[in-house]
Motif scaffolding. Structure first.
Motif, short mmCIF file in Angstrom:
data_model
loop_
_atom_site.label_atom_id
_atom_site.label_comp_id
_atom_site.label_asym_id
_atom_site.label_seq_id
_atom_site.Cartn_x
_atom_site.Cartn_y
_atom_site.Cartn_z
N ASN B 576 -18.43 56.69 42.64
CA ASN B 576 -19.78 57.13 42.31
C ASN B 576 -20.81 56.30 43.08
OD1 ASN B 576 -19.60 59.24 40.49
ND2 ASN B 576 -19.12 57.81 38.81
N PRO B 577 -21.81 56.94 43.66
CA PRO B 577 -22.84 56.15 44.36
C PRO B 577 -23.43 55.06 43.46
CG PRO B 577 -23.21 58.50 44.72
CD PRO B 577 -22.07 58.39 43.73
N GLU B 578 -23.57 55.33 42.19
CA GLU B 578 -24.17 54.33 41.28
C GLU B 578 -23.29 53.10 41.15
OE1 GLU B 578 -23.58 57.76 39.35
OE2 GLU B 578 -24.80 58.07 41.16
N ASP B 579 -22.00 53.26 41.44
CA ASP B 579 -21.09 52.12 41.30
C ASP B 579 -21.00 51.28 42.57
OD1 ASP B 579 -20.57 52.85 38.75
OD2 ASP B 579 -18.80 54.07 39.27
N VAL B 580 -21.71 51.69 43.62
CA VAL B 580 -21.64 50.94 44.88
C VAL B 580 -22.76 49.90 44.92
CG1 VAL B 580 -21.69 51.10 47.40
CG2 VAL B 580 -20.62 52.93 46.04
N GLY B 585 -24.22 42.66 53.73
CA GLY B 585 -23.68 43.56 54.75
C GLY B 585 -22.46 44.35 54.31
N GLU B 586 -22.12 44.29 53.03
CA GLU B 586 -20.95 45.04 52.56
C GLU B 586 -21.31 45.94 51.37
OE1 GLU B 586 -17.16 42.21 53.70
OE2 GLU B 586 -18.13 41.92 51.75
N PHE B 587 -20.76 47.14 51.44
CA PHE B 587 -20.89 48.06 50.31
C PHE B 587 -19.62 47.92 49.49
CE2 PHE B 587 -23.61 49.81 53.59
CZ PHE B 587 -24.77 50.11 52.88
N LYS B 591 -16.14 46.55 40.38
CA LYS B 591 -14.88 46.40 39.63
C LYS B 591 -13.70 46.93 40.43
CE LYS B 591 -17.34 47.03 35.30
NZ LYS B 591 -18.09 48.27 35.27
N SER B 592 -13.77 46.76 41.76
CA SER B 592 -12.62 47.15 42.58
C SER B 592 -12.61 46.28 43.82
CB SER B 592 -12.73 48.62 43.01
OG SER B 592 -13.57 48.72 44.13
N ASN B 593 -11.58 46.35 44.62
CA ASN B 593 -11.62 45.62 45.88
C ASN B 593 -11.90 46.55 47.04
OD1 ASN B 593 -9.31 47.01 45.96
ND2 ASN B 593 -7.92 45.25 46.21
#
Ligand SMILES: Cc1cc2nc3c(=O)[nH]c(=O)nc-3n(C[C@H](O)[C@H](O)[C@H](O)COP(=O)(O)OP(=O)(O)OC[C@H]3O[C@@H](n4cnc5c(N)ncnc54)[C@H](O)[C@@H]3O)c2cc1C
Lengths: 261, 792
Positions: B576-580, B585-587, B591-593
Motif C-alpha cells: 500500500n502506498p500509505e505503508d511506504v 534515499g530509500e523507499f 514492517k518489512s525488509n
C-alpha cells in the motif's frame, strides 16, 4: 584607445632620439596607459624604456642612495639596502597605490609626471635629491616646477635619482580614501645642518615648508610646530578636503613625522 | 545519512571561478558578431535640437547607426516602473516615458541617444565620436531636498513629484505625540550609493532568421522577468521568440534587476541588422548608468514617555528616483521602506510619508537592502538619540520597547511570525564585551583619541513578496518562485530554479537542500538557472528571496517526487502506498525488509511496460518519467533580525575614524551552510560600513557625476575593516517548511546605523552625515573641543 607605435629602446640615447612632441616614454605605464585609455592623452609613439638595463637598480654608498629611474616601487620598498639607509623611503614606496601599481610603476615615471599628490616628489625635496638625466644633473628644488610640470626638456630622460641619506626621517601620508594618493603627505628629514619639511598634496606642486623647517632646525621636536597656523590660501580644495583641512593636516602630519623620527 | 543542511559544504562553483573558467557575458563571442557603442548625453538635462550621423556613417567599419527616431518608428517600448503606487490623495503615480534611446530630451548624464554598431570595438568608438548631437542645455535639477522647487523635468509632472504616499494613521500619531513627555527629532540624509558590481553590465544579442528568435545573453539577476518586460512592454519579440540567458553574473546587489536600455536596443538592433551585437560597459559607464541606491532626505520624530516608552513615530521622507522610475524604483521607497519604518519596536502609532521626486541624475532603484537600510537607519539613529536625550542606556531603551511575544503584530503592516530580540541583544552584548567599553574608552582617551560605541537592533522583511500580502497593500504583483526537479533515468538530478545566483552560492546550498530531501549524493545534483529556455518561469534573485521562496519551491517539488516514488514503490513491491516510508534515499515498506532506492524508482519510472519479469511500475493515473514542478507563493514575508554593535576610535587631529570592533549577532532562522552565510554577512557589512564611512555618489549642480571613478568614489577595501565578530541566535521561521529567513541583506541594513551611532557617540552626540569622512569628523572634533572648553 587610439592606435600608436610601440618602440623598445635599448639605451638612453636611442630613447631620446625616438622622442618627439607626440611621444611619451613608457616606464610602468601606470599613468600613461590609463590616460590614453580614457582619451585624456594621445601619443603617436610610446618608447618603452624598461629594457634599458642601466635604468634599473639601487646603489647605496656612505652618503647617498641612488635609484635607477625605471626601478619599480616594489623594488624600493623591498630593498634591504634602502631599508637600512633611509627606512622612510622604503615605507613611502610601500604606501603607493596597490600591489599592482607597485609592481609596475617606477620612481622615474612618478617624478617625471609630478602629480601634485604623488608621494615621491616629497622624498626628493626632503632628501635633497639630485635628478640625473641623460643630459645633466638637476637639483630637486629646481626640478619640480608646477602642477604636472618639471624642468625636463622634450626627450630628456631621467636616468637615476640620488637621495642624500639623512640623520633621521619620516614620511607621513593622509591618503585620499578612494585613490590613496596623498591628500597631504609630509616628509620630514633631519640632515646635519638643517631640517626639510617637504609637503605634497596640499598645493599645486610639492614644496618645502620654510616656516616649519626653520622651527624644526631650531628645535627638532613636534612641540615646536604644534598649533602652527598655516596660510591656506594657496592650498588645494576639492570634494575630498577643503583648503583649511589640508592646512591643518600639513601640521598634523609634520608633527607625526617628527615624532616618528 | 548525515544531513547536509547546516554543514559547511564547500562551494561547488568555486573551482570554476577560481580557475578562471567562469563564463560571463563578456566571455561570449558569436560568429560574425558586431560591436556596439552607445552615444550618451554629456548633459544632465537638454533637449536634442539636431542629431547628425552622416559623418559617423562614413567612418570605417560602421554597420549601422540607430537613434531614438528609429526605435520610436519601430514602436519599441520604453523602460518601465514595475510597481504602481497611489498617492495619499488617491491619485496614481506619475511616470514619464523612458525610451531606450532618447529622441527629444535627455535627462541625465549618460542617457543614451544613439547606438553605433561596427565591425570592431575600436571602429565603433571612433565612429561614435563623429555622431554630432546639437543639444539645447537646460537647467538641471539635482538636489533631492529641493527637487520639488526646481524646473519641471518631465512635461505634466508637477513639482517633479511622482507620488506623495502615506502609510499609517496621521490622526493617531498626532494623538500619541500630544500625550508624549518628550519628542525626539532628527534630520537625516541617506547618502546616494553606486552598487559597483565587480562585473560591469554587458549583453550579447543574436538573431536567428530561420527560427525568428532573438537570444539575449545579459548580466541579469532575473532573466525571465527581463524577457517578460522586454516582450510585454518593450515589444521586442513575443516571449516564445525571445530567449534571455544570464550566465555567470559577477555580482548584482540589485543593479542587475532592471532591464536596461542596452538590452532592448541590442536585441532590437540584432534583428534589424541580422547579426549578433556585443556590448560591454566600461567602468565609467557603470558609474553613470547603472541604477544608484538610497538617496533619501528624512525628517523623523519619536514620541516618548520620560521613562523611555515609545508612543508614536513619524517619518517624512523625500526619495530621489533619479531621471526615470525603473523596475523597483517606486516600490523601494514605499512598500520595502514604509512597513519597516518602526523597526523592532512596539510603537502604537506610526506613519511614513514619502514624496518621490525626479531629478536629472541616474535612476535610483533597489540596492542591497532596498528600502530597509533607509528605514533602519532612521529609526535606529532616532532611538540612539533618544537614549542620549533620556539618559537611558541604549541597550536598555531598546529592550524596553521590544515586543514581548511572537507573532508580533506591528502597527503598520507586518506580522512578524518569530524572533527573540532580547536573546539577540544579550548575546551581542556579550560577544562585543559591552560592559568593558568604558574601560576601553578611557584607554583611548589616554592616547588622545575619542572612542564611541554604537548599537543597532534591526529586522527586515525578506522573501519578497507574498502575493496575498503585497497585493492587499495595493501592489500590482506578488513574487512567487518556481522549481522543477528532474530525475534522469540513471538517477542523477537536475534542479531548475527560477531564482538566479550571481554570488549567492545556489549551486551549493540548493544542492544541499535537494540532497537532503531526496537522499541523493550532492555530486549527483545539478542546479540550473539563468536561461529562459531551460527552466520554468521564475522571478529571480533579490530581496533575500532565493532561499526563503526559491528554496521552498525546491523542497516542495522534491516532496512531490517522493510522493510519486511512494506510489511507484508500492506498485513495484505490491504494497500500500500509505505503508511506504521514505528515508535517506530509500523507499521502505514498513514492517518489512522490502525496499527500493530512489535511483531504482527513477529508472523504473522511465521504463514502464511489461517484459519478462519486469512489470509496469506505474500505478493507474501516473504518467511515465520522474519530474515535478512547484510554484511557491509564500504566505508571509520572513523576518530576520538581530543586534549589531560597533566600536570606533577617532583621531581628533585628522578626523580619521578607525573601526575597531564590529559584532553582528543575527537570527536568520535555520542556516543551510554557515560558510556561505558568513560570506553573505561579510559582504553586506562591507557595503554597509562602506555607506557609513566611505561611499558617496556626488553630483555637482549641473548634474555632472563628481565621483565617476575609483579615484573619487571610495570603494572600501579589506584593510578598512576589522576582523568581523559574527554570531547567531536562532528562531525558526514558522511560515515555511525549512524555517529559513534569509541573510543576504542584513549586513547592509544594520551596519550604517551601527557605525554611525558609534561615530556620533564618540563625538559626544554631534550629528555627522554619511559618509563620516575625515574632514567632517575633524570639524566635529574641533566643535567638541570648543564646547568642552566652554563647559570647563
Ligand atoms: C591605481 C593607481 C594608484 C596610484 N597611487 C599612487 C599613490 O598612492 N602615490 C603615488 O605617488 N602614485 C600613485 N600612482 C601613480 C604611480 O606611482 C605611477 O607609477 C607613476 O605616477 C608613474 O610611473 P610609471 O612608471 O607608471 O610611468 P609611466 O606611466 O610609464 O609614465 C608617466 C610619464 O612619465 C614619463 N617618464 C617615465 N619614465 C621617465 C623617465 N625615466 N624619464 C623621463 N620621463 C619619464 C613618461 O613619458 C610619461 O609622461 C597610482 C597609480 C595608479 C594607476
Amino acid at each position: 584607445m587610439k592606435d600608436f607605435n610601440y618602440h623598445s629602446a635599448k639605451d638612453s640615447k636611442e630613447a631620446s632620439k625616438l622622442a618627439s612632441s607626440s611621444s611619451a616614454f613608457l616606464a610602468g605605464g601606470m599613468t600613461t596607459i590609463p590616460s590614453m585609455k580614457l582619451g585624456l592623452a594621445t601619443y603617436k609613439d610610446l618608447i618603452d624604456i624598461k629594457n634599458i638595463k642601466k635604468l634599473s637598480g639601487i646603489k647605496v654608498s656612505g652618503k647617498s642612495v641612488i635609484i635607477g629611474a625605471a626601478t619599480k616601487h616594489v623594488e624600493v620598498s623591498n630593498s634591504k639596502d634602502v631599508k637600512k639607509a633611509i627606512p622612510s623611503l622604503s615605507s613611502l614606496a610601500e604606501g603607493i597605490g596597490d600591489p599592482q601599481v607597485r609592481n609596475r610603476g617606477t620612481i622615474g615615471g612618478s617624478i617625471a609626471n609630478n602629480d601634485p599628490s604623488a608621494d615621491y616628489p616629497s622624498a626628493c625635496i626632503a632628501l635633497n635629491a639630485t635628478i640625473h638625466t641623460n643630459e645633466r644633473k638637476i637639483e630637486a628644488a629646481k626640478f619640480f616646477k608646477g602642477m604636472f610640470e618639471t624642468a625636463l626638456k622634450k626627450g630628456e630622460l631621467i636616468e637615476a635619482i640620488e637621495f642624500q641619506i639623512p640623520e633621521k626621517s619620516s614620511y607621513q601620508k593622509h591618503p585620499n580614501p578612494a585613490s590613496r594618493y596623498a591628500i597631504v603627505g609630509v616628509y620630514v628629514a633631519k640632515h646635519k645642518g638643517d631640517v626639510n619639511v617637504a609637503v605634497t598634496g596640499a598645493k599645486s606642486c610639492v614644496y618645502n615648508d620654510k616656516d616649519m623647517s626653520k622651527a624644526l632646525t631650531g628645535n627638532f621636536s613636534s612641540s615646536s610646530i604644534d598649533g602652527m597656523d598655516l596660510d591656506s590660501s594657496e592650498m588645494n580644495s576639492d570634494m575630498h578636503a577643503s583648503a583649511d583641512f589640508r592646512a591643518s593636516l600639513v601640521v598634523t602630519q609634520a608633527k607625526k613625522a617628527v615624532d616618528a623620527c | 545519512m548525515a544531513s547536509l543542511v547546516g554543514s559547511r559544504v564547500e562551494r561547488k562553483e568555486d573551482k570554476r571561478f577560481l580557475t578562471g573558467k567562469g563564463r560571463y557575458t563578456a566571455d561570449i563571442n558569436l560568429a560574425n558578431q558586431t560591436y556596439a557603442i552607445f552615444v550618451r548625453s554629456p548633459h544632465a538635462r537638454a533637449s536634442i535640437k539636431k542629431l547628425n550621423i552622416d559623418k559617423a556613417l562614413k567612418s570605417s567599419g560602421v554597420v549601422s547607426i540607430l537613434t531614438g527616431k528609429e526605435i520610436a518608428d519601430d514602436k519599441i517600448g520604453g523602460l518601465i516602473a514595475g510597481w504602481a503606487i497611489r498617492s495619499e490623495d488617491g491619485t496614481e503615480m506619475k511616470c514619464p516615458g523612458n525610451p531606450p534611446l532618447a529622441k527629444d530630451n535627455v535627462n541625465f548624464v549618460g542617457d543614451p541617444v544613439a547606438v553605433v554598431i561596427a565591425e570592431s570595438l575600436a571602429e565603433a568608438k571612433e565612429a561614435a565620436e563623429k555622431v554630432e548631437v546639437d543639444y539645447k542645455v537646460l537647467k538641471a535639477v539635482t538636489s533631492t531636498a529641493d527637487a520639488m522647487n526646481g524646473d519641471t523635468i518631465h512635461e505634466g509632472i508637477d513639482k517633479n513629484l511622482c507620488f506623495d504616499w502615506l502609510l499609517g494613521d496621521r490622526q493617531k500619531v498626532k494623538e500619541a505625540f500630544d500625550k508624549a513627555d518628550k519628542v525626539i527629532s532628527i534630520d537625516i540624509i541617506n547618502n546616494r550609493l553606486i552598487p559597483n558590481a565587480m562585473e560591469p553590465r554587458a549583453c550579447v544579442a543574436d538573431y536567428n532568421a530561420a527560427s525568428e528568435e532573438i537570444t539575449l545573453y545579459t548580466t541579469s539577476q532575473n532573466p525571465h522577468l527581463s524577457r517578460l518586460i522586454m516582450s510585454a512592454f518593450g515589444n521586442v519579440a513575443p516571449e516564445h521568440k525571445l530567449r534571455v540567458v544570464a550566465p555567470d553574473v559577477g555580482g548584482g546587489f540589485g543593479s542587475k534587476i532592471n532591464v536596461y536600455n542596452e538590452d532592448i536596443v541590442c536585441s532590437w538592433a540584432a534583428k534589424k541588422i541580422n547579426r549578433a551585437i556585443k556590448w560591454v560597459a566600461e567602468r565609467s559607464e557603470s558609474f553613470l548608468t547603472d541604477i544608484h541606491g538610497r538617496d533619501h532626505v528624512t525628517h523623523a520624530e519619536l514620541a516618548v514617555t520620560k521613562d523611555g516608552k515609545f508612543l508614536g513615530f513619524k517619518n517624512e521622507t523625500i526619495a530621489n528616483l533619479g531621471a526615470y522610475a525603473r523596475v523597483f524604483g517606486t516600490v523601494t521607497p514605499t512598500y520595502l521602506f514604509g512597513p519597516c519604518a518602526t523597526g523592532v519596536y512596539e510603537i502604537p502609532a506610526a506613519y511614513t510619508n514619502v514624496k518621490a521626486v525626479y531629478t536629472n541624475t541616474a535612476p535610483v532603484d533597489a540596492y542591497r537592502g532596498a528600502g530597509r537600510p533607509e528605514a533602519t537607519y532612521t529609526i535606529e539613529r532616532l532611538v540612539e538619540k533618544a537614549s542620549m536625550e533620556l539618559g537611558i542606556d541604549k541597550t536598555e531603551l531598546r529592550i524596553k520597547n521590544f515586543p514581548t511575544a511572537f507573532p508580533f503584530k506591528q502597527t503598520l503592516v507586518h506580522t512578524v511570525d518569530s524572533g527573540d530580540y532580547v536573546a539577540g541583544m544579550e548575546k551581542a552584548k556579550q560577544m562585543a564585551d559591552y560592559k568593558g567599553f568604558e574601560a576601553r574608552r578611557k584607554e583611548s582617551e589616554a592616547k588622545g583619541k575619542l572612542r564611541g560605541i554604537g548599537v543597532t537592533s534591526y529586522f527586515e522583511a525578506c522573501g519578497i513578496a507574498p502575493s496575498a500580502a503585497v497585493m492587499s497593500l495595493g501592489c500590482g504583483v506578488g513574487l512567487w518562485e518556481s522549481a522543477e526537479v528532474r530525475f534522469n533515468p540513471t538517477g542523477q538530478v537536475t534542479v531548475y530554479t527560477g531564482s538566479h545566483s550571481h554570488g549567492q552560492s545556489h549551486q551549493t546550498t540548493f544542492a544541499q537542500i535537494a540532497a537532503d530531501e531526496l537522499g541523493v549524493p550532492i555530486e549527483n545534483i545539478d542546479i540550473v538557472h539563468g536561461d529562459t529556455d531551460k527552466g520554468t518561469f521564475g522571478m529571480g534573485t533579490y530581496g533575500s528571496r532565493s532561499l526563503a521562496v526559491g528554496g521552498i519551491a525546491i523542497v516542495n517539488a522534491c516532496k512531490k517526487i517522493v510522493e510519486k516514488g511512494k506510489r511507484v514503490t508500492a506498485k513495484m513491491l505490491e504494497a500500500n502506498p500509505e505503508d511506504v516510508e521514505f528515508k535517506d534515499g530509500e523507499f521502505i515498506v514498513s514492517k518489512s525488509n522490502k525496499k527500493k532506492t530512489i535511483g531504482e524508482v527513477a529508472f523504473a519510472c522511465y521504463l514502464p511496460g511489461v517484459r519478462d519479469e519486469m512489470k509496469s511500475p506505474l500505478p493507474e493515473g501516473d504518467e511515465p518519467g520522474l519530474k515535478e514542478t512547484s510554484f511557491y507563493d509564500p504566505s508571509n514575508f520572513s523576518f530576520p533580525a538581530g543586534t549589531h554593535i560597533a566600536e570606533v576610535e577617532i583621531d581628533p587631529e585628522t578626523g580619521h575614524v578607525k573601526l575597531e570592533k564590529y559584532t553582528a549577532c543575527d537570527d536568520f532562522g535555520r542556516i543551510i551552510n554557515p560558510m556561505v552565510v558568513e560570506g553573505q554577512v561579510h559582504g553586506g557589512l562591507a557595503q554597509g560600513i562602506g555607506q557609513a564611512l566611505y561611499e558617496n555618489a556626488e553630483y555637482d549642480e549641473t548634474g555632472q557625476l563628481m565621483t565617476g571613478s575609483y579615484m573619487d568614489y571610495t570603494m572600501p577595501r579589506a584593510d578598512n575593516f576589522p576582523e568581523f565578530n559574527i554570531g547567531y541566535t536562532c528562531t525558526h521561521a514558522t511560515t515555511n517548511p525549512l524555517g529559513v529567513k534569509g541573510c543576504g541583506e542584513a549586513g547592509a541594513i544594520a551596519a550604517p546605523p551601527t557605525v554611525m551611532n558609534a561615530v556620533i557617540d564618540a563625538l559626544g552626540g554631534q550629528e555627522v552625515t554619511m559618509p563620516a569622512t575625515a574632514e567632517k569628523v575633524w570639524k566635529a572634533c574641533k566643535n567638541l573641543k570648543k564646547s568642552n572648553a566652554k563647559a570647563a
